[in-house]
Design an enzyme around this catalytic site. Structure first.
Site, short mmCIF file in Angstrom:
data_model
loop_
_atom_site.label_atom_id
_atom_site.label_comp_id
_atom_site.label_asym_id
_atom_site.label_seq_id
_atom_site.Cartn_x
_atom_site.Cartn_y
_atom_site.Cartn_z
N ASP A 1 93.04 33.25 -92.40
CA ASP A 1 94.08 32.45 -91.76
C ASP A 1 94.64 31.35 -92.69
OD1 ASP A 1 93.87 33.84 -89.40
OD2 ASP A 1 92.62 32.35 -88.38
N LYS B 1 97.14 26.66 -85.06
CA LYS B 1 98.03 27.81 -84.83
C LYS B 1 97.66 28.48 -83.50
CE LYS B 1 95.06 31.44 -85.48
NZ LYS B 1 94.47 32.09 -84.39
P1 ATP Z 1 89.81 30.96 -86.14
O1 ATP Z 1 90.94 30.80 -85.17
O2 ATP Z 1 90.27 31.13 -87.58
O3 ATP Z 1 88.76 31.91 -85.73
P2 ATP Z 1 88.47 28.76 -85.07
O4 ATP Z 1 89.47 27.76 -84.60
O5 ATP Z 1 87.93 29.69 -84.05
O6 ATP Z 1 89.11 29.55 -86.25
P3 ATP Z 1 87.13 26.72 -86.59
O7 ATP Z 1 87.39 25.54 -85.74
O8 ATP Z 1 87.94 26.86 -87.83
O9 ATP Z 1 87.23 28.06 -85.73
O10 ATP Z 1 85.59 26.66 -86.97
C1 ATP Z 1 84.67 27.71 -86.85
C2 ATP Z 1 83.36 27.21 -87.49
O11 ATP Z 1 83.61 26.90 -88.87
C3 ATP Z 1 82.83 25.95 -86.87
O12 ATP Z 1 81.84 26.25 -85.95
C4 ATP Z 1 82.29 25.12 -88.04
O13 ATP Z 1 80.89 25.22 -88.16
C5 ATP Z 1 82.89 25.73 -89.29
N1 ATP Z 1 83.87 24.87 -90.00
C6 ATP Z 1 84.13 24.94 -91.29
N2 ATP Z 1 85.07 24.07 -91.67
C7 ATP Z 1 85.45 23.41 -90.56
C8 ATP Z 1 86.41 22.38 -90.32
N3 ATP Z 1 87.15 21.84 -91.30
N4 ATP Z 1 86.56 21.95 -89.06
C9 ATP Z 1 85.80 22.49 -88.07
N5 ATP Z 1 84.88 23.46 -88.25
C10 ATP Z 1 84.69 23.92 -89.49
#
Ligand code: ATP
Length: 285
Positions: A141, A15
């Site tokens: 989210d 997203k």
């Molecule tokens: P948001 O936009 O909701 O803040 P994000 O894109 O910044 O999310 P994610 O990629 O979802 O962040 O991951 C943040 C942390 O969560 C990672 O550093 C990882 O350790 C952990 N994590 C948990 N589940 C997952 C997953 N399925 N894929 C990647 N990271 C994951």
């Protein structure tokens, strides 16, 4: 969704935030927000497959993806199984393409896909609303990722209302080579002396036409992340210098490049891709 014997798989879409307004800090430590959230076609692939034993096992060969209970997919499977009163084991497979800790809700998207797939694999037939209530317990989210498309998210982000679609936009995404912790950015926001009160989400919803849409993109957390990570601010300025508008998504550090001229976007893409391997051109869906 694709069906073989006991195997189901689907894409888990990232997203972007078209808007992100922080309304205030709540007594439970979360922030009240208003966000226009939008699915894009950049996606992971999530697969679920029955197991003979009762284990929940995650497979992924992408460095940086935790394979244990820290992974939202494992948590989603355990929670759904517990709430549904089941005992079946499952193999979960994650083909990761969405950059990690990027502001693109990759983990939440994977959790949402896991819930959709297990709802089918285990023949639970839960309605979307029930999956969304469960998803909110995994992360703010997750309900949006379960629904997808274009939506206004409120509360701490878990209350979702579909709004007029913004599908069909082309957006450049540039992710600098570091991750950002969402709680750290919200703490920085709380320390700001003059907090913005832009109500960007409301203004976007009240727009009369699509003209000037890119000017309505806004993110209250951008100033905080750019303050802590100057590369984010530099990226935004460089995009402006190339004829576009740079706006951060989520708590960052990914910056969206919004261009009305597609040749300018292609030039920006080529330039950034040399420096940042995690550069993508995506479509809103
Ligand atoms: P948001 O936009 O909701 O803040 P994000 O894109 O910044 O999310 P994610 O990629 O979802 O962040 O991951 C943040 C942390 O969560 C990672 O550093 C990882 O350790 C952990 N994590 C948990 N589940 C997952 C997953 N399925 N894929 C990647 N990271 C994951």
């Amino acid at each position: 969704m694709h069906v073989e014997t006991g195997v189901l798989e689907m894409p888990a879409y990232a997203k972007i935030n078209i808007t992100l307004d922080v309304l205030g800090l709540r007594s439970d430590g979360y922030h009240d927000v208003e966000m226009i959230m939008q699915s894009v076609d950049l996606h992971d692939i999530v697969r679920v497959q029955r197991r003979k034993d009762d284990a929940i096992v995650l497979h992924s060969d992408t460095p940086g993806v935790p394979l244990d209970e820290r992974n939202l997919m494992v948590r989603a499977a355990s929670l759904l199984r517990r709430e549904a009163g089941g005992e079946s084991g499952v193999d979960l497979t994650l083909g990761k393409r969405i950059p990690i800790a990027a502001g693109l809700a990759g983990g939440s998207a994977d959790a949402a896909a896991t819930l959709h797939l297990l709802n089918r694999l285990w023949s639970l037939e839960w309605p979307l609303s029930r999956l969304m209530d469960l998803g909110a317990r995994l992360g703010s989210d997750v309900p949006f990722c379960l629904q997808g498309g274009t939506a206004l998210a409120s509360g701490r982000g878990e209350r979702i209302e579909a709004v007029q679609s913004l599908a069909g936009l082309t957006v450049l995404l540039v992710k600098p080579p570091f991750g950002v912790s969402t709680p750290e950015i919200y703490k920085g926001f709380d320390r700001l002396e003059n907090k913005p009160l832009r109500q960007a989400s409301r203004r976007l919803l009240e727009r009369q036409s699509q003209d000037g849409l890119f000017a309505l993109f806004h993110n209250d957390l951008q100033e905080v992340t750019a303050g802590l990570y100057p590369e984010v601010g530099e990226l935004i300025e460089r995009i402006a210098g190339m004829g576009g508008r740079g706006v951060m998504t989520g708590s960052g550090p990914t910056v969206m490049g919004l261009f009305t001229d597609s040749a300018e976007m292609q030039r920006a893409r080529e330039l950034f891709a040399r420096q940042y391997p995690e550069t993508y051109v995506v479509r809103t869906i």
